[in-house]
Scaffold this motif. Structure first.
Motif, short mmCIF file in Angstrom:
data_model
loop_
_atom_site.label_atom_id
_atom_site.label_comp_id
_atom_site.label_asym_id
_atom_site.label_seq_id
_atom_site.Cartn_x
_atom_site.Cartn_y
_atom_site.Cartn_z
N SER A 88 -9.10 1.05 0.83
CA SER A 88 -8.11 1.45 1.83
C SER A 88 -7.24 0.27 2.25
N ILE A 89 -7.89 -0.90 2.47
CA ILE A 89 -7.15 -2.10 2.88
C ILE A 89 -6.22 -2.57 1.76
N TYR A 90 -6.75 -2.62 0.53
CA TYR A 90 -5.92 -3.07 -0.59
C TYR A 90 -4.72 -2.15 -0.80
N LYS A 91 -4.93 -0.83 -0.64
CA LYS A 91 -3.84 0.13 -0.83
C LYS A 91 -2.72 -0.13 0.17
N LYS A 92 -3.09 -0.36 1.42
CA LYS A 92 -2.09 -0.61 2.46
C LYS A 92 -1.34 -1.91 2.17
N LEU A 93 -2.07 -2.94 1.72
CA LEU A 93 -1.42 -4.22 1.43
C LEU A 93 -0.45 -4.10 0.26
N ILE A 94 -0.86 -3.39 -0.80
CA ILE A 94 0.00 -3.22 -1.97
C ILE A 94 1.26 -2.45 -1.59
N ASP A 95 1.07 -1.38 -0.79
CA ASP A 95 2.24 -0.59 -0.38
C ASP A 95 3.20 -1.41 0.48
N SER A 96 2.65 -2.34 1.26
CA SER A 96 3.49 -3.10 2.19
C SER A 96 4.30 -4.19 1.50
N ILE A 97 3.79 -4.76 0.38
CA ILE A 97 4.49 -5.89 -0.24
C ILE A 97 5.33 -5.48 -1.46
#
Length: 563
Positions: A172-181
């Protein structure tokens, strides 16, 4: 594999040293600290020991000036250097000292607080204290607004969740980070690697290969060797049980790149994979290289730890000695009198302690001797009983069989004698029956390992044995022992390899040595007959792959015998 993880931690740690340095002079009226300044010059030259030495001297100068914030920054940077060299306990100690001088309500202290809590999280994670690591990362988030710093902190949190096998939260954390950058960011390959790995760990049916290869390609564009190293490691792990040749290919690339990066931890991981995937002399070469690299890494870490401790010790010792000299100069006569009184008291106490200790030791020795005699007597009685039950009853059974069966086959009689021999030999192992089975196998192999014959064991871990039945494990133990006994008696081997492989419900044990092998006119005797009999009992097959002058290699395969 922690390499893409390491990239983020390395960046955040060195950004801490740089930005903490930038924030050190909040007031233009404050004097510069030459020791503290020199430490950062030495950091840039990667002279860790010297940098630590001058940070410690800088801390002492800040203390003399009563500059608590300067002391805090010195301790934070010392803690970061200690973590980078593997001294995690020392790093945590330095960070905790730094926290005593940092003020959470002072905005000028925010970045130092951020770096300090992040370092506590990293060191705690290295020690597998993941709850503490998450707590410190969340604390660090309170003291930074920088997007890159937050990105790396959230990545560290995801790493902690992954390492404690909470893959859902990590993903979940990695998905949010990937979507944000977005995919154009320099951090995208690392996050994509970590995200795909967690997805694969969560679901074995998920195929991360496409993302791994994409991350490898993107790392080429960014000229990022750390990301390539991580990609090679993840690809080798993915292919390990699927395509050994591909796994070996990426493990070799990882080994080459890890040497270039001078990162021995990844060299060790690559060598472990190559040992699993190699045979014969190639395995020995990788094993020797692994031992040398591991010894070098441990020695370097121990040297750094000892050097840091010695620097701190010498500094404290010098300050203590200076304080003592000052006090002696101010009141020499008073100290002399105090010393005389103390010496008299110490002598009196020492004499009393000697007398008390003498009688206590004497009484304790008598008690221990009595307990030892009682325990020895109990052991003798217990052993006598077990010998009677196993050996005497077994002999009586053989005697009765001979007496009552006139035409008793020789083979049947030998089987009974062999069974009685094995039971009597196993008397000494009764107390170890509850140990983990991989430890039991390791103990068996270790008893045959010596300077003339080196035995390498691969894959003997808890996961291999955990689902196998008690009968299968015990029969396998006897088979391995039979092979090792025959090796010792007949093969003249100098190297033996035992490999335990598992894929789904298929189990394979591969034995190979470099001895004389089996003679061309080989006739099965009791040893091989017993092995085949045991294999039939556990629904397993024996296949001899190599048997003559080049040594002996055989495999034992077992399918669908799980509980």
């Amino acid at each position: 594999m922690q390499k893409s993880i390491f990239c983020f931690l390395l960046l955040i740690l060195f950004s801490c040293t740089e930005k903490t340095e930038q924030h050190k002079d909040t007031s233009p009226k404050k004097e510069l600290n030459p020791f503290y300044e020199k430490a950062f010059v030495l950091m840039d030259k990667n002279q860790t020991d010297s940098a630590f030495y001058y940070l410690n001297k800088g801390k002492d100068l800040f203390q003399k000036r009563k500059d608590s914030f300067g002391m805090a920054k010195s301790f934070v940077n010392m803690a970061i250097l200690q973590e980078n060299t593997g001294d995690n306990f020392g790093s945590i100690e330095s960070s905790l000292i730094a926290s005593k001088f940092l003020k959470e309500k002072d905005t000028a202290h925010y970045y130092s607080l951020f770096c300090n809590y992040n370092n506590l999280g990293v060191a705690s994670g290295n020690l597998k204290n993941y709850d503490d690591a998450k707590r410190f990362y969340n604390k660090a988030l309170l003291f930074t607004k920088d997007p890159v710093d937050k990105l790396m902190l959230f990545n560290n949190l995801a790493i902690a969740y992954h390492n404690e096998k909470d893959f859902t939260k990590a993903i979940s954390i990695y998905k949010k980070l990937i979507d944000s950058i977005g995919s154009k960011s320099e951090f995208y390959p690392r996050l994509l690697l970590n995200y795909s790995r967690s997805k694969w760990f969560q679901n074995n049916n998920y195929n991360p290969l496409k993302n791994y290869l994409l991350a490898e390609k993107l790392s080429e564009n960014w000229d990022d060797d750390w990301d390539k190293d991580a990609a090679y490691a993840y690809l080798a792990a993915y292919y390990l049980n699927k395509e050994p040749d591909s796994a070996k290919f990426y493990a070799k690339k990882m080994l080459t790149l890890a040497k270039k990066l001078q990162y021995p931890a990844d060299e060790l991981e690559a060598l472990q994979t190559l040992i699993k995937l190699s045979d014969g002399t190639e395995t020995q070469q990788y094993f020797d290289q692994y031992s040398k690299t591991q010894d070098s890494l441990v020695n370097a870490q121990n040297k750094a730890k000892n050097q840091f401790a010695l620097i701190r010790f010498d500094s404290e010792k010098a300050k203590t000695e200076n304080l003592i000299l000052q006090k002696e100069h101010a009141s020499h006569e008073y100290q002399v009198q105090i010393q005389k009184i103390i010496i008299s008291l110490l002598i009196s106490v020492f004499l009393i302690v000697i007398v008390i200790t003498y009688f206590w030791v004497k009484k304790r020795r008598e008690r221990l001797l009595l307990e030892a005699n009682n325990k020895l007597q109990e052991q003798r009685l217990d052993l006598s009983k077990r010998v009677h039950d196993v050996v005497a009853n077994g002999i009586y059974e053989v005697m009765t069989t001979i007496e009552n069966q006139k035409d008793l086959p020789k083979e049947k009689l030998l089987d009974k004698l062999e069974l009685m021999y094995e039971k009597s030999r196993d008397l000494s192992y009764d107390n170890n029956s509850q140990q983990d089975f991989q430890d039991k196998i390791l103990g068996l192999v270790s008893s045959f390992d010596n300077e003339e014959t080196k035995i390498i064991i691969i894959g003997n871990d808890f996961d291999f044995w955990k689902n196998l039945s008690y009968k299968f494990k015990e029969e396998t133990y006897q088979i391995i022992r039979e092979l090792l006994v025959n090796m010792k008696k007949h093969s003249s081997a100098t190297q033996v390899i035992l490999r335990f492989n598992q894929k789904n419900d298929n189990y394979e044990i591969v034995y190979s040595d470099n001895g004389v092998g089996l003679p061309e006119n080989f006739v099965e005797k009791n040893g091989f007959t017993n092995i085949k009999s045991r294999l039939e009992e556990i629904n397993a097959n024996l296949m001899i792959e190599k048997s003559h002058s080049e040594g002996l290699k055989l495999s034992i395969k077992h399918c669908s015998y799980v509980q």
